[in-house]
Write a protein that holds these residues in place. Structure first.
Motif, PDB file in Angstrom:
ATOM      1  N   ALA A 102      -6.890   4.742  -3.929  1.00 52.52           N
ATOM      2  CA  ALA A 102      -7.391   3.896  -5.008  1.00 52.52           C
ATOM      3  C   ALA A 102      -6.296   2.979  -5.541  1.00 52.52           C
ATOM      4  CB  ALA A 102      -7.956   4.763  -6.132  1.00 52.52           C
ATOM      5  N   VAL A 103      -5.103   3.510  -5.726  1.00 53.76           N
ATOM      6  CA  VAL A 103      -3.996   2.694  -6.216  1.00 53.76           C
ATOM      7  C   VAL A 103      -3.644   1.631  -5.183  1.00 53.76           C
ATOM      8  CG1 VAL A 103      -1.545   2.710  -6.848  1.00 53.76           C
ATOM      9  CG2 VAL A 103      -3.089   4.431  -7.767  1.00 53.76           C
TER      10      VAL A 103
ATOM     11  N   CYS B  36       0.829  -1.198   0.000  1.00 56.57           N
ATOM     12  CA  CYS B  36       0.000   0.000   0.000  1.00 56.57           C
ATOM     13  C   CYS B  36       0.859   1.240   0.000  1.00 56.57           C
ATOM     14  CB  CYS B  36      -0.928   0.013   1.209  1.00 56.57           C
ATOM     15  SG  CYS B  36      -0.082   0.285   2.763  1.00 56.57           S
ATOM     16  N   GLY B  37       0.227   2.303  -0.374  1.00 56.90           N
ATOM     17  CA  GLY B  37       0.919   3.569  -0.357  1.00 56.90           C
ATOM     18  C   GLY B  37       0.063   4.636  -0.966  1.00 56.90           C
ATOM     19  N   PRO B  38       0.197   5.851  -0.501  1.00 53.16           N
ATOM     20  CA  PRO B  38      -0.592   6.939  -1.038  1.00 53.16           C
ATOM     21  C   PRO B  38      -0.037   7.430  -2.361  1.00 53.16           C
ATOM     22  CG  PRO B  38       0.831   7.718   0.698  1.00 53.16           C
ATOM     23  CD  PRO B  38       1.009   6.237   0.636  1.00 53.16           C
ATOM     24  N   LEU B  39      -0.866   8.022  -3.138  1.00 53.62           N
ATOM     25  CA  LEU B  39      -0.428   8.542  -4.415  1.00 53.62           C
ATOM     26  C   LEU B  39      -0.736  10.025  -4.550  1.00 53.62           C
ATOM     27  CD1 LEU B  39       0.962   7.542  -6.918  1.00 53.62           C
ATOM     28  CD2 LEU B  39      -1.255   7.133  -7.915  1.00 53.62           C
ATOM     29  N   GLY B  40      -1.717  10.486  -3.783  1.00 56.15           N
ATOM     30  CA  GLY B  40      -2.037  11.909  -3.783  1.00 56.15           C
ATOM     31  C   GLY B  40      -2.129  12.494  -5.161  1.00 56.15           C
TER      32      GLY B  40
ATOM     33  N   LEU C 176       1.551  -1.448 -11.513  1.00 55.64           N
ATOM     34  CA  LEU C 176       1.238  -0.586 -10.369  1.00 55.64           C
ATOM     35  C   LEU C 176       2.456  -0.270  -9.500  1.00 55.64           C
ATOM     36  CD1 LEU C 176      -2.140  -2.106  -9.165  1.00 55.64           C
ATOM     37  CD2 LEU C 176      -1.777   0.118 -10.215  1.00 55.64           C
ATOM     38  N   GLU C 177       3.545  -1.005  -9.671  1.00 52.67           N
ATOM     39  CA  GLU C 177       4.707  -0.828  -8.805  1.00 52.67           C
ATOM     40  C   GLU C 177       5.250   0.593  -8.820  1.00 52.67           C
ATOM     41  OE1 GLU C 177       5.909  -2.876  -6.462  1.00 52.67           O
ATOM     42  OE2 GLU C 177       4.248  -4.200  -7.012  1.00 52.67           O
ATOM     43  N   THR C 178       5.357   1.205  -9.985  1.00 57.59           N
ATOM     44  CA  THR C 178       5.875   2.570 -10.066  1.00 57.59           C
ATOM     45  C   THR C 178       4.999   3.517  -9.264  1.00 57.59           C
ATOM     46  OG1 THR C 178       6.760   2.128 -12.254  1.00 57.59           O
ATOM     47  CG2 THR C 178       6.511   4.435 -11.643  1.00 57.59           C
ATOM     48  N   CYS C 179       3.696   3.358  -9.407  1.00 66.37           N
ATOM     49  CA  CYS C 179       2.765   4.209  -8.656  1.00 66.37           C
ATOM     50  C   CYS C 179       2.960   4.030  -7.160  1.00 66.37           C
ATOM     51  CB  CYS C 179       1.331   3.871  -9.032  1.00 66.37           C
ATOM     52  SG  CYS C 179       0.919   4.202 -10.746  1.00 66.37           S
TER      53      CYS C 179
END
Length: 195
Positions: free
Chosen positions: A76-77, A16-20, A119-122
């Motif tokens: 969402a990501v 998980c992680g934010p993307l803002g 999705l890894e880059t995101c």
């Protein structure tokens, strides 16, 4: 339970992680892979669902976490990645190998793996924003619990053909929700909530 906490912590940190407001866009191939995944899941049917009505179960899919209407892009990501990772893990077990057509299963795993790579880059960009990480933990934890209930169900049903069929249908439904989320992430106007 003590062993589950470190595992859960590692799972959340890795998935998980934010993307803002980062400029991370999903490639068009992500949508094609998602549609292909749904087709493969449909083709994997081995037992008529009508024969398995007694085995139906409500796994408590957290729809509010994946519908995207109130999610920031970062959330969402993260939710999408967690969903894909959990489905990949579910169909990457020895028990699943015994239950499904090997060719279809390999194609499914490959498609899920490719989507996760996209999705890894995101996620890498998103890991920098710690403020959103706390909010995301709730969503990924809800998905983790959902898939944990699915695993418990399979074990309780001794990985029967009907149990796997119920799970296949459930995963198709939940994955379909994630494809809607992917569409919102890819669209330029897809406002997922305030940042």
């Amino acid at each position: 339970m003590a062993l589950l906490l470190p595992l859960l912590t590692a799972l959340v940190m890795c998935s998980c992680g934010p993307l803002g407001s980062l400029g991370c866009d999903l490639p068009q191939s992500q949508g094609r892979l998602s549609r292909k995944t749904l087709v493969l899941l449909d083709q994997m049917r081995r037992v008529s669902t009508s024969l398995c009505l007694e085995d139906r179960n409500d796994f408590g899919f957290p729809r509010e976490m994946v519908n995207g209407s109130q999610l920031q892009k970062a959330q969402a990501v993260s939710v999408l990645h967690e969903m894909l990772q959990q489905i990949f893990n579910l169909f990457h077990t020895q028990r699943s190998s015994a239950a499904w057509n090997t060719t279809l299963l390999v194609k499914l795993r490959t498609g899920l793996h490719q989507q996760l790579q996209h999705l890894e880059t995101c996620l890498e960009q998103a890991m920098a924003d710690e403020d959103s990480a706390r909010v995301i933990d709730n969503a990924t934890l809800a998905l983790w619990r959902y898939f944990w209930r699915i695993r418990l169900y399979l074990r309780e049903k001794n990985y029967s053909d009907c149990a796997w069929e119920i799970v296949r249908v459930e995963v198709m439904s939940s994955f379909s929700s994630s494809t809607n989320l992917q569409e919102k992430l890819r669209s330029k106007d897809g406002d997922l909530g305030s940042p």
